[in-house]
Design an enzyme around this catalytic site. Structure first.
Site, PDB file in Angstrom:
ATOM      1  N   ASN A   9      -2.617   6.195  -2.367  1.00 26.80           N
ATOM      2  CA  ASN A   9      -1.603   6.417  -1.328  1.00 26.80           C
ATOM      3  C   ASN A   9      -0.250   6.521  -2.031  1.00 26.80           C
ATOM      4  O   ASN A   9       0.281   5.513  -2.492  1.00 26.80           O
ATOM      5  CB  ASN A   9      -1.624   5.233  -0.348  1.00 26.80           C
ATOM      6  CG  ASN A   9      -0.473   5.290   0.644  1.00 26.80           C
ATOM      7  OD1 ASN A   9       0.177   6.324   0.796  1.00 26.80           O
ATOM      8  ND2 ASN A   9      -0.217   4.176   1.315  1.00 26.80           N
ATOM      9  N   TRP A  10       0.260   7.737  -2.099  1.00 24.98           N
ATOM     10  CA  TRP A  10       1.504   7.953  -2.862  1.00 24.98           C
ATOM     11  C   TRP A  10       2.744   7.626  -2.040  1.00 24.98           C
ATOM     12  O   TRP A  10       3.864   7.755  -2.536  1.00 24.98           O
ATOM     13  CB  TRP A  10       1.564   9.396  -3.374  1.00 24.98           C
ATOM     14  CG  TRP A  10       0.506   9.733  -4.391  1.00 24.98           C
ATOM     15  CD1 TRP A  10      -0.440   8.891  -4.911  1.00 24.98           C
ATOM     16  CD2 TRP A  10       0.270  11.006  -5.016  1.00 24.98           C
ATOM     17  NE1 TRP A  10      -1.240   9.553  -5.817  1.00 24.98           N
ATOM     18  CE2 TRP A  10      -0.831  10.854  -5.902  1.00 24.98           C
ATOM     19  CE3 TRP A  10       0.879  12.267  -4.918  1.00 24.98           C
ATOM     20  CZ2 TRP A  10      -1.317  11.917  -6.673  1.00 24.98           C
ATOM     21  CZ3 TRP A  10       0.381  13.315  -5.683  1.00 24.98           C
ATOM     22  CH2 TRP A  10      -0.698  13.135  -6.550  1.00 24.98           C
ATOM     23  N   LYS A  11       2.544   7.257  -0.786  1.00 27.86           N
ATOM     24  CA  LYS A  11       3.669   6.906   0.100  1.00 27.86           C
ATOM     25  C   LYS A  11       4.749   7.973   0.046  1.00 27.86           C
ATOM     26  O   LYS A  11       4.443   9.146  -0.164  1.00 27.86           O
ATOM     27  CB  LYS A  11       4.204   5.516  -0.266  1.00 27.86           C
ATOM     28  CG  LYS A  11       3.103   4.472  -0.383  1.00 27.86           C
ATOM     29  CD  LYS A  11       3.608   3.078  -0.307  1.00 27.86           C
ATOM     30  CE  LYS A  11       2.471   2.124  -0.576  1.00 27.86           C
ATOM     31  NZ  LYS A  11       2.717   0.774  -0.151  1.00 27.86           N
ATOM     32  N   HIS A  94      -1.774   2.635   8.578  1.00 24.53           N
ATOM     33  CA  HIS A  94      -1.271   1.862   7.430  1.00 24.53           C
ATOM     34  C   HIS A  94      -0.254   0.837   7.940  1.00 24.53           C
ATOM     35  O   HIS A  94       0.486   1.105   8.899  1.00 24.53           O
ATOM     36  CB  HIS A  94      -0.624   2.806   6.405  1.00 24.53           C
ATOM     37  CG  HIS A  94      -0.312   2.125   5.107  1.00 24.53           C
ATOM     38  ND1 HIS A  94       0.816   1.348   4.942  1.00 24.53           N
ATOM     39  CD2 HIS A  94      -0.980   2.084   3.936  1.00 24.53           C
ATOM     40  CE1 HIS A  94       0.812   0.852   3.706  1.00 24.53           C
ATOM     41  NE2 HIS A  94      -0.264   1.288   3.084  1.00 24.53           N
ATOM     42  N   GLU A  96       2.538   0.014   6.933  1.00 23.85           N
ATOM     43  CA  GLU A  96       3.927   0.491   6.973  1.00 23.85           C
ATOM     44  C   GLU A  96       4.166   1.335   8.224  1.00 23.85           C
ATOM     45  O   GLU A  96       5.283   1.361   8.748  1.00 23.85           O
ATOM     46  CB  GLU A  96       4.252   1.262   5.682  1.00 23.85           C
ATOM     47  CG  GLU A  96       4.425   0.281   4.517  1.00 23.85           C
ATOM     48  CD  GLU A  96       4.073   0.836   3.153  1.00 23.85           C
ATOM     49  OE1 GLU A  96       3.949   2.060   2.993  1.00 23.85           O
ATOM     50  OE2 GLU A  96       3.895   0.018   2.230  1.00 23.85           O
ATOM     51  N   GLU A 164      -6.258  -4.222   4.087  1.00 25.90           N
ATOM     52  CA  GLU A 164      -5.042  -4.358   3.292  1.00 25.90           C
ATOM     53  C   GLU A 164      -4.212  -5.520   3.839  1.00 25.90           C
ATOM     54  O   GLU A 164      -3.437  -5.337   4.790  1.00 25.90           O
ATOM     55  CB  GLU A 164      -4.224  -3.069   3.371  1.00 25.90           C
ATOM     56  CG  GLU A 164      -4.943  -1.856   2.851  1.00 25.90           C
ATOM     57  CD  GLU A 164      -3.966  -0.808   2.344  1.00 25.90           C
ATOM     58  OE1 GLU A 164      -4.070  -0.443   1.168  1.00 25.90           O
ATOM     59  OE2 GLU A 164      -3.088  -0.378   3.111  1.00 25.90           O
ATOM     60  N   GLY A 170       2.217  -4.016  -2.243  1.00 29.53           N
ATOM     61  CA  GLY A 170       3.460  -3.786  -2.990  1.00 29.53           C
ATOM     62  C   GLY A 170       4.156  -5.055  -3.450  1.00 29.53           C
ATOM     63  O   GLY A 170       5.307  -5.016  -3.869  1.00 29.53           O
ATOM     64  N   SER A 208      -1.986  -4.294  -4.099  1.00 34.98           N
ATOM     65  CA  SER A 208      -1.692  -4.565  -5.506  1.00 34.98           C
ATOM     66  C   SER A 208      -2.925  -4.463  -6.405  1.00 34.98           C
ATOM     67  O   SER A 208      -3.093  -5.256  -7.327  1.00 34.98           O
ATOM     68  CB  SER A 208      -1.001  -5.930  -5.663  1.00 34.98           C
ATOM     69  OG  SER A 208       0.223  -5.941  -4.940  1.00 34.98           O
ATOM     70  N   GLY A 229      -1.757   1.795  -3.915  1.00 35.99           N
ATOM     71  CA  GLY A 229      -0.398   2.295  -3.740  1.00 35.99           C
ATOM     72  C   GLY A 229       0.287   2.488  -5.077  1.00 35.99           C
ATOM     73  O   GLY A 229       0.126   3.500  -5.757  1.00 35.99           O
ATOM     74  N   GLY A 230       1.056   1.488  -5.489  1.00 35.22           N
ATOM     75  CA  GLY A 230       1.882   1.589  -6.695  1.00 35.22           C
ATOM     76  C   GLY A 230       1.149   2.106  -7.923  1.00 35.22           C
ATOM     77  O   GLY A 230       1.634   2.998  -8.634  1.00 35.22           O
TER      78      GLY A 230
HETATM   79  C1  PEP Z   1      -0.931   0.668  -0.041  1.00 33.78           C
HETATM   80  O1  PEP Z   1       0.162   1.144   0.163  1.00 33.78           O
HETATM   81  O2  PEP Z   1      -1.882   1.042   0.664  1.00 33.78           O
HETATM   82  C2  PEP Z   1      -1.090  -0.315  -1.102  1.00 33.78           C
HETATM   83  C3  PEP Z   1      -2.212  -0.967  -1.176  1.00 33.78           C
HETATM   84  O3  PEP Z   1      -0.032  -0.475  -1.955  1.00 33.78           O
HETATM   85  P1  PEP Z   1      -0.010  -1.336  -3.335  1.00 33.78           P
HETATM   86  O4  PEP Z   1      -1.257  -0.962  -4.100  1.00 33.78           O
HETATM   87  O5  PEP Z   1       1.239  -0.906  -4.029  1.00 33.78           O
HETATM   88  O6  PEP Z   1      -0.004  -2.764  -2.954  1.00 33.78           O
END
Ligand code: PEP
Length: 246
Positions: A9-11, A94, A96, A164, A170, A208, A229-230
């Site tokens: 997920n590149w957000k 998600h 967010e 999640e 994040g 994470s 994500g990151g």
């Molecule tokens: C996400 O945005 O779905 C996510 C899991 O982010 P991160 O891996 O950065 O925690």
């Protein structure tokens, strides 16, 4: 056996240049035959990703879609448009979007219907906040989200759930493999109670995930891959997570 899926997920990250570099880095490593991989860039980078992934096994997904047919919905993108562009997947619900866009379960369920009708495979996200976990409500919250978001979803082709925990997204904090496994097993039981084909449905962990913790998470019985994500923004890290799933 469920095939592991690793989805990035590149957000709201990336420029044409940085997305090009990232895609080149992903193309440089072969994906294990036993693993499915998807990348989910912003809407404006979807065409670039679809073109770059055309001759690879990496699929492309969007981070959201609207629930209605094309029409007067300023700023939104219909599921059929994403399908036409070459998307295979769409992330829905998600945390967010639940928090910054006040998306409720009923809206997510409507989006899921639209995605499925368009032939997109949905990745539906659920997860509790830190307060909810600390007050012992984590399972009740996740059960409620599943019930609401999956209304009418029985039989949806390719349905994937992503657990999640909001406190792990994040933040650098990760659920321990045992905590994650416990919730994944709970989710699988909920899916069964909802009439979803629980044994076939992949449940991803997200929060994470990094090269250093992916292996122990993937070793858990009910963890079928990751929503990343990151670490999905660095080809080296994402490639290492893919390799850990193989
Ligand atoms: C996400 O945005 O779905 C996510 C899991 O982010 P991160 O891996 O950065 O925690």
């Amino acid at each position: 056996m469920r095939r592991p899926l690793v989805a990035g997920n590149w957000k709201m990250h990336g420029s044409r240049d940085s997305v090009g570099t990232l895609l080149n880095g992903l193309m440089a490593q072969s994906v294990p035959e036993t693993v499915d991989v998807a990348v989910c860039p912003t809407y404006v980078h979807l065409d670039q990703a679809v073109a770059a992934c055309a001759n690879s096994v990496i699929a492309v997904g969007a981070q959201d879609c609207w629930h209605a047919e094309p029409g007067a919905y300023t700023g939104d993108v219909a599921a059929v448009m994403l399908k036409e562009l070459g998307c295979e997947w769409v992330i829905l619900g998600h945390s967010e979007r639940r928090s910054y866009h006040a998306e409720a379960d009923a809206l997510i369920a409507a989006k899921l219907q639209a995605a499925a009708a368009a032939g997109l495979k949905p990745i539906v996200c659920v997860g509790e906040t830190l307060d909810q976990r600390e007050s012992g409500e984590a399972e009740a919250v996740v059960a409620r989200q599943l019930r609401g978001s999956l209304e009418g979803a029985v039989g949806t082709a390719g349905l994937v759930i992503a657990y999640e925990p909001v406190w792990a997204i994040g933040t650098g904090l990760t659920a321990s493999p045992e905590q994650a496994q416990q919730m994944h097993a709970f989710i699988r039981k909920q899916l069964q109670d909802l009439g979803v084909d629980a044994q076939q449905t992949r449940i991803l962990y997200g929060g994470s995930v990094k090269p250093g913790n992916a292996g122990e998470l993937f070793a858990q019985d009910d963890i079928d891959g990751a929503l990343v994500g990151g670490a999905a923004l660095k080809a080296e890290d994402f490639n290492a997570i893919i390799a850990a799933a193989g």
